[in-house]
Design a protein around this motif. Structure first.
Motif, PDB file in Angstrom:
ATOM      1  N   SER A 159       0.875  -1.169   0.000  1.00  0.00           N
ATOM      2  CA  SER A 159       0.000   0.000   0.000  1.00  0.00           C
ATOM      3  C   SER A 159       0.911   1.217   0.000  1.00  0.00           C
ATOM      4  O   SER A 159       2.142   1.094   0.051  1.00  0.00           O
ATOM      5  N   VAL A 160       0.314   2.397  -0.027  1.00  0.00           N
ATOM      6  CA  VAL A 160       1.116   3.627   0.041  1.00  0.00           C
ATOM      7  C   VAL A 160       1.874   3.699   1.369  1.00  0.00           C
ATOM      8  O   VAL A 160       2.980   4.227   1.433  1.00  0.00           O
ATOM      9  N   GLY A 161       1.286   3.156   2.438  1.00  0.00           N
ATOM     10  CA  GLY A 161       1.887   3.293   3.760  1.00  0.00           C
ATOM     11  C   GLY A 161       2.845   2.204   4.174  1.00  0.00           C
ATOM     12  O   GLY A 161       3.596   2.366   5.139  1.00  0.00           O
ATOM     13  N   GLY A 162       2.857   1.060   3.473  1.00  0.00           N
ATOM     14  CA  GLY A 162       3.733  -0.023   3.908  1.00  0.00           C
ATOM     15  C   GLY A 162       3.562  -1.255   3.050  1.00  0.00           C
ATOM     16  O   GLY A 162       2.912  -1.243   2.005  1.00  0.00           O
ATOM     17  N   ALA A 163       4.162  -2.349   3.515  1.00  0.00           N
ATOM     18  CA  ALA A 163       4.137  -3.586   2.739  1.00  0.00           C
ATOM     19  C   ALA A 163       4.200  -4.786   3.673  1.00  0.00           C
ATOM     20  O   ALA A 163       4.655  -4.688   4.819  1.00  0.00           O
ATOM     21  N   GLY A 173      17.049 -10.541  14.940  1.00  0.00           N
ATOM     22  CA  GLY A 173      17.147  -9.100  15.119  1.00  0.00           C
ATOM     23  C   GLY A 173      15.913  -8.346  14.668  1.00  0.00           C
ATOM     24  O   GLY A 173      15.805  -7.142  14.892  1.00  0.00           O
ATOM     25  N   VAL A 174      14.957  -9.052  14.038  1.00  0.00           N
ATOM     26  CA  VAL A 174      13.712  -8.414  13.619  1.00  0.00           C
ATOM     27  C   VAL A 174      12.676  -8.588  14.717  1.00  0.00           C
ATOM     28  O   VAL A 174      12.356  -9.706  15.110  1.00  0.00           O
ATOM     29  N   ASP A 175      12.172  -7.478  15.230  1.00  0.00           N
ATOM     30  CA  ASP A 175      11.164  -7.496  16.280  1.00  0.00           C
ATOM     31  C   ASP A 175      10.247  -6.294  16.089  1.00  0.00           C
ATOM     32  O   ASP A 175      10.528  -5.418  15.256  1.00  0.00           O
ATOM     33  N   LEU A 176       9.169  -6.226  16.840  1.00  0.00           N
ATOM     34  CA  LEU A 176       8.275  -5.080  16.738  1.00  0.00           C
ATOM     35  C   LEU A 176       9.040  -3.800  17.055  1.00  0.00           C
ATOM     36  O   LEU A 176       9.746  -3.721  18.053  1.00  0.00           O
ATOM     37  N   TYR A 203       4.309  -9.122  12.776  1.00  0.00           N
ATOM     38  CA  TYR A 203       4.755 -10.327  12.069  1.00  0.00           C
ATOM     39  C   TYR A 203       3.986 -11.521  12.607  1.00  0.00           C
ATOM     40  O   TYR A 203       3.494 -11.517  13.732  1.00  0.00           O
ATOM     41  N   ARG A 204       3.876 -12.539  11.761  1.00  0.00           N
ATOM     42  CA  ARG A 204       3.164 -13.760  12.153  1.00  0.00           C
ATOM     43  C   ARG A 204       3.664 -14.918  11.309  1.00  0.00           C
ATOM     44  O   ARG A 204       4.155 -14.724  10.187  1.00  0.00           O
ATOM     45  N   ASP A 205       3.531 -16.110  11.850  1.00  0.00           N
ATOM     46  CA  ASP A 205       3.874 -17.290  11.055  1.00  0.00           C
ATOM     47  C   ASP A 205       2.612 -17.768  10.339  1.00  0.00           C
ATOM     48  O   ASP A 205       1.488 -17.478  10.752  1.00  0.00           O
ATOM     49  N   TYR A 206       2.784 -18.464   9.235  1.00  0.00           N
ATOM     50  CA  TYR A 206       1.650 -18.944   8.456  1.00  0.00           C
ATOM     51  C   TYR A 206       2.027 -20.255   7.776  1.00  0.00           C
ATOM     52  O   TYR A 206       3.202 -20.645   7.715  1.00  0.00           O
ATOM     53  N   GLU A 207       1.008 -20.926   7.265  1.00  0.00           N
ATOM     54  CA  GLU A 207       1.210 -22.190   6.550  1.00  0.00           C
ATOM     55  C   GLU A 207       0.509 -22.111   5.200  1.00  0.00           C
ATOM     56  O   GLU A 207      -0.649 -21.690   5.112  1.00  0.00           O
ATOM     57  N   THR A 208       1.201 -22.490   4.131  1.00  0.00           N
ATOM     58  CA  THR A 208       0.616 -22.464   2.792  1.00  0.00           C
ATOM     59  C   THR A 208      -0.255 -23.695   2.585  1.00  0.00           C
ATOM     60  O   THR A 208      -0.285 -24.616   3.402  1.00  0.00           O
ATOM     61  N   ARG A 209      -0.980 -23.694   1.474  1.00  0.00           N
ATOM     62  CA  ARG A 209      -1.840 -24.832   1.158  1.00  0.00           C
ATOM     63  C   ARG A 209      -1.048 -26.118   0.972  1.00  0.00           C
ATOM     64  O   ARG A 209      -1.586 -27.220   1.147  1.00  0.00           O
ATOM     65  N   THR A 210       0.216 -25.983   0.594  1.00  0.00           N
ATOM     66  CA  THR A 210       1.055 -27.169   0.389  1.00  0.00           C
ATOM     67  C   THR A 210       1.758 -27.608   1.674  1.00  0.00           C
ATOM     68  O   THR A 210       2.531 -28.557   1.658  1.00  0.00           O
ATOM     69  N   GLY A 211       1.479 -26.902   2.787  1.00  0.00           N
ATOM     70  CA  GLY A 211       2.061 -27.307   4.064  1.00  0.00           C
ATOM     71  C   GLY A 211       3.361 -26.616   4.421  1.00  0.00           C
ATOM     72  O   GLY A 211       3.913 -26.850   5.500  1.00  0.00           O
ATOM     73  N   ILE A 217       5.919 -10.438   7.454  1.00  0.00           N
ATOM     74  CA  ILE A 217       6.353  -9.302   8.257  1.00  0.00           C
ATOM     75  C   ILE A 217       5.744  -8.025   7.673  1.00  0.00           C
ATOM     76  O   ILE A 217       5.912  -7.737   6.489  1.00  0.00           O
ATOM     77  N   GLY A 218       5.029  -7.264   8.508  1.00  0.00           N
ATOM     78  CA  GLY A 218       4.450  -6.002   8.059  1.00  0.00           C
ATOM     79  C   GLY A 218       5.357  -4.848   8.404  1.00  0.00           C
ATOM     80  O   GLY A 218       5.753  -4.679   9.564  1.00  0.00           O
TER      81      GLY A 218
END
Length: 247
Positions: A159-163, A173-176, A203-211, A217-218
């Motif tokens: 978006s205009v504000g982020g990705a 080293g990546v944290d809120l 940020y959040r973890d996720y699982e794709t349809r293939t597992g 990360i926002g």
């Protein structure tokens, strides 16, 4: 028809400007009360520093804000005839321009003041329309962590504000609140890079349809020029138009 029309810089200025002495003082006073952070760009954008808005003194028609931590930067800043402030209060891009700054004492410390601007540009939340980016030849975000490590991450949505960017593992080293420096990417079909810094908002973890598992990360863009924001808007409109034509 796309859901966002491409806008020129002049159109953005006209459409999203808050004008008038009282509305401007009220808005900036709210940012100062919340101690919002802004970047200040001066000497035609060649130099900048981060500051915090401290107060709006409406009776004197001025905005008070923190000095930088560098005496040399402060000295050069006081010589600048035009200064541009950019921030993202509440995740909404805001910018305004002012004239030459003065030094003053505020609550026992040195600070700067400028005459209140005649208008403030604030993009509305509804303009932060977010689209998923094409999976083929994905848009790649490059960034540096504080220790100098390079990140190269595919962009999932923008978006205009982020990705939102994807990673197989959450980078160490990546944290809120982590600030990513020297970020850049080039929009598809555009050879010119967009340069900015960004802050990790979620940020959040996720699982794709293939597992397969991964991390999304926002990041929130910072120091992104209005011209580059317009380029992102035009890119979003182009992708939406192309997808609509395929239906």
């Amino acid at each position: 028809m796309s859901q966002i029309d491409p806008l020129s810089d002049t159109e953005i200025e006209e459409r999203y400007s808050i004008r008038g002495e009282k509305p401007v003082a009220f808005m900036l006073g709210g940012f100062a009360k919340a101690r919002e952070s802004f970047s200040v760009h001066f000497h035609a954008g060649d130099e900048m520093f981060l500051t915090t808005l401290l107060a709006v003194q409406a009776d004197k028609g001025r905005l008070v804000f923190d000095c930088s931590g560098s005496a040399d930067t402060n000295r050069r800043f006081l010589l600048s005839e035009k200064n541009v402030f950019r921030g993202h209060p509440g995740g909404v891009p805001v910018h305004f321009s002012t004239g030459r700054a003065s030094e003053l004492n505020y609550e026992g410390d040195k600070a700067f003041s400028v005459t209140l601007p005649d208008h403030v540009v604030r993009l509305q939340r509804r303009e932060h329309f977010r689209i998923e980016t094409p999976r083929v030849n994905p848009l790649l975000l490059f960034a540096r962590l504080a220790d100098g490590r390079l990140l190269k991450l595919p962009v999932h949505d923008i978006s205009v504000g982020g990705a939102g960017v994807d990673a197989a593992e959450l980078p160490e080293g990546v944290d809120l609140g982590t600030v990513l420096q020297n970020c850049h990417f080039a929009l598809p079909g555009d050879s010119k890079q967009l340069y900015f810094s960004a802050m990790v908002r979620n940020y959040r973890d996720y699982e794709t349809r293939t597992g397969q598992r991964g991390w999304r990360i926002g990041v929130q863009f910072d120091d992104l020029s209005m011209a580059d924001q317009s380029r992102i808007q035009r890119y979003i409109a182009k992708v939406e138009r192309e997808r609509h034509e395929l239906i």
